[in-house]
Design a protein around this motif. Structure first.
Motif, PDB file in Angstrom:
ATOM      1  N   LEU A 144       0.834  -1.194   0.000  1.00  0.00           N
ATOM      2  CA  LEU A 144       0.000   0.000   0.000  1.00  0.00           C
ATOM      3  C   LEU A 144       0.876   1.255   0.000  1.00  0.00           C
ATOM      4  O   LEU A 144       0.597   2.231  -0.711  1.00  0.00           O
ATOM      5  CB  LEU A 144      -0.910  -0.018   1.228  1.00  0.00           C
ATOM      6  N   GLN A 153       1.145   4.338  -2.749  1.00  0.00           N
ATOM      7  CA  GLN A 153       1.067   5.751  -2.373  1.00  0.00           C
ATOM      8  C   GLN A 153       2.297   6.508  -2.863  1.00  0.00           C
ATOM      9  O   GLN A 153       2.194   7.659  -3.327  1.00  0.00           O
ATOM     10  CB  GLN A 153       0.949   5.884  -0.858  1.00  0.00           C
ATOM     11  N   GLU A 164      -6.624   7.907  -6.954  1.00  0.00           N
ATOM     12  CA  GLU A 164      -6.862   7.962  -5.510  1.00  0.00           C
ATOM     13  C   GLU A 164      -8.102   7.163  -5.121  1.00  0.00           C
ATOM     14  O   GLU A 164      -8.129   6.527  -4.054  1.00  0.00           O
ATOM     15  CB  GLU A 164      -6.982   9.420  -5.062  1.00  0.00           C
ATOM     16  N   SER A 165      -9.121   7.170  -5.970  1.00  0.00           N
ATOM     17  CA  SER A 165     -10.316   6.357  -5.693  1.00  0.00           C
ATOM     18  C   SER A 165      -9.967   4.874  -5.669  1.00  0.00           C
ATOM     19  O   SER A 165     -10.460   4.118  -4.815  1.00  0.00           O
ATOM     20  CB  SER A 165     -11.393   6.622  -6.752  1.00  0.00           C
ATOM     21  N   LEU A 190      -6.942   3.616  -5.010  1.00  0.00           N
ATOM     22  CA  LEU A 190      -6.103   3.383  -3.834  1.00  0.00           C
ATOM     23  C   LEU A 190      -6.935   3.343  -2.560  1.00  0.00           C
ATOM     24  O   LEU A 190      -6.714   2.496  -1.681  1.00  0.00           O
ATOM     25  CB  LEU A 190      -5.030   4.463  -3.732  1.00  0.00           C
ATOM     26  N   ASN A 191      -7.911   4.244  -2.434  1.00  0.00           N
ATOM     27  CA  ASN A 191      -8.753   4.262  -1.236  1.00  0.00           C
ATOM     28  C   ASN A 191      -9.524   2.961  -1.075  1.00  0.00           C
ATOM     29  O   ASN A 191      -9.676   2.442   0.036  1.00  0.00           O
ATOM     30  CB  ASN A 191      -9.725   5.446  -1.294  1.00  0.00           C
ATOM     31  N   ALA A 192     -10.010   2.423  -2.189  1.00  0.00           N
ATOM     32  CA  ALA A 192     -10.749   1.163  -2.129  1.00  0.00           C
ATOM     33  C   ALA A 192      -9.828   0.005  -1.744  1.00  0.00           C
ATOM     34  O   ALA A 192     -10.207  -0.876  -0.957  1.00  0.00           O
ATOM     35  CB  ALA A 192     -11.427   0.882  -3.469  1.00  0.00           C
ATOM     36  N   ALA A 203      -7.037   0.311  -0.013  1.00  0.00           N
ATOM     37  CA  ALA A 203      -6.689   0.530   1.390  1.00  0.00           C
ATOM     38  C   ALA A 203      -7.794   0.029   2.319  1.00  0.00           C
ATOM     39  O   ALA A 203      -7.522  -0.536   3.385  1.00  0.00           O
ATOM     40  CB  ALA A 203      -6.420   2.012   1.640  1.00  0.00           C
ATOM     41  N   ALA A 204      -9.041   0.228   1.892  1.00  0.00           N
ATOM     42  CA  ALA A 204     -10.189  -0.215   2.693  1.00  0.00           C
ATOM     43  C   ALA A 204     -10.463  -1.708   2.537  1.00  0.00           C
ATOM     44  O   ALA A 204     -11.379  -2.236   3.169  1.00  0.00           O
ATOM     45  CB  ALA A 204     -11.430   0.574   2.295  1.00  0.00           C
ATOM     46  N   ASP A 209     -11.764  -3.223   0.079  1.00  0.00           N
ATOM     47  CA  ASP A 209     -13.082  -3.383  -0.537  1.00  0.00           C
ATOM     48  C   ASP A 209     -12.883  -3.797  -1.990  1.00  0.00           C
ATOM     49  O   ASP A 209     -12.664  -2.961  -2.869  1.00  0.00           O
ATOM     50  CB  ASP A 209     -13.854  -2.061  -0.439  1.00  0.00           C
TER      51      ASP A 209
END
Length: 248
Positions: free
Chosen positions: A125, A129, A204-205, A207-209, A211-212, A214
């Motif tokens: 992760l 980033q 970023e969308s 990466l956020n998913a 990271a979560a 999901d």
């Protein structure tokens, strides 16, 4: 004016490292089957950053000189006669070619993102980033950010834990990023920055998913990103065709 030498330096360093390692492979200093030194060892020997080392390794992979085996290391294949599957430069020469590769990537990378969300480590992760930070820095500096863009997608492939995803992405290489082939649609620096900021928001969308953790959200975000990229290529083609004496 002062920014130009520093903007170009990472790309020059990466190409220099590719040439140095490639020469060792060509001369037999690194023979087929040999394991490349670790990232840390290459960084120390050549006095370059981790990002430069990873970009150089990606280019060597795309040339068929080396392959990375997940959790083991990077190994010399030989002089590039290795894998049967290859997309050459002349297969990325037109808009139709670029869209065809994007369709392949949509099929592969949507699942890659979902698997990465399920399996990624904190270190992986952080690598994603780092690639996004490099992308943002390149965009703000007025560069096309192709290297960092590809690195982000390659890090996602690595995070699947399935070496075939990483090998396929390495084979596609940085030329699979559409801007590497068709980059004439941006009329000025401000438009280029705005465009790359939109691309990075999509990154970023994803990466956020991931990271979560999901998987479904990561799959959807990757599909949206690559489908948007395909649509941007088509709009760019229409804009170029509207110009006198222009072709794609």
């Amino acid at each position: 004016m002062n920014a130009r030498p520093s903007v170009r330096r990472p790309r020059s360093l990466a190409l220099g490292l590719v040439e140095s390692l490639g020469e060792r492979i060509r001369t037999g200093v690194l023979a087929s089957g040999d394991k490349l030194p670790t990232e840390a060892a290459i960084m120390e020997e050549f006095q370059v950053s981790r990002t430069v080392v990873r970009e150089a390794i990606s280019k060597l992979q795309a040339s068929g000189l080396v392959e990375t085996r997940h959790g083991i290391g990077t190994f010399v294949l030989g002089m590039g006669e290795g894998g049967a599957f290859r997309i050459t430069a002349d297969q990325m020469a037109t808009l139709h070619d670029v869209v065809a590769v994007l369709e392949l990537r949509i099929g592969v990378e949507t699942e890659s993102a979902a698997l990465a969300a399920q399996r990624r480590t904190e270190a992986q992760l952080a690598a994603m980033q780092e690639a996004l930070d490099a992308f943002a820095a390149a965009a703000e500096a007025g560069r096309d950010a192709v290297g960092a863009d590809f690195q982000f997608h390659l890090e996602i492939a690595r995070a699947t834990g399935n070496p075939h995803f990483e090998q396929l992405m390495s084979t596609l290489g940085a030329p699979s990023i559409p801007r590497a082939r068709l980059s004439t649609e941006q009329p000025d620096a401000a438009a280029q920055r705005d465009y790359l900021r939109r691309v990075n928001a999509e990154h970023e969308s994803i990466l956020n998913a991931i990271a979560a953790q999901d998987g479904e959200a990561a799959r959807a975000a990757m599909r949206t990103h690559l489908a948007n990229s395909r649509e941007r290529r088509r709009r760019a083609a229409l804009a170029l065709q509207a110009q006198p004496n222009a072709s794609v």
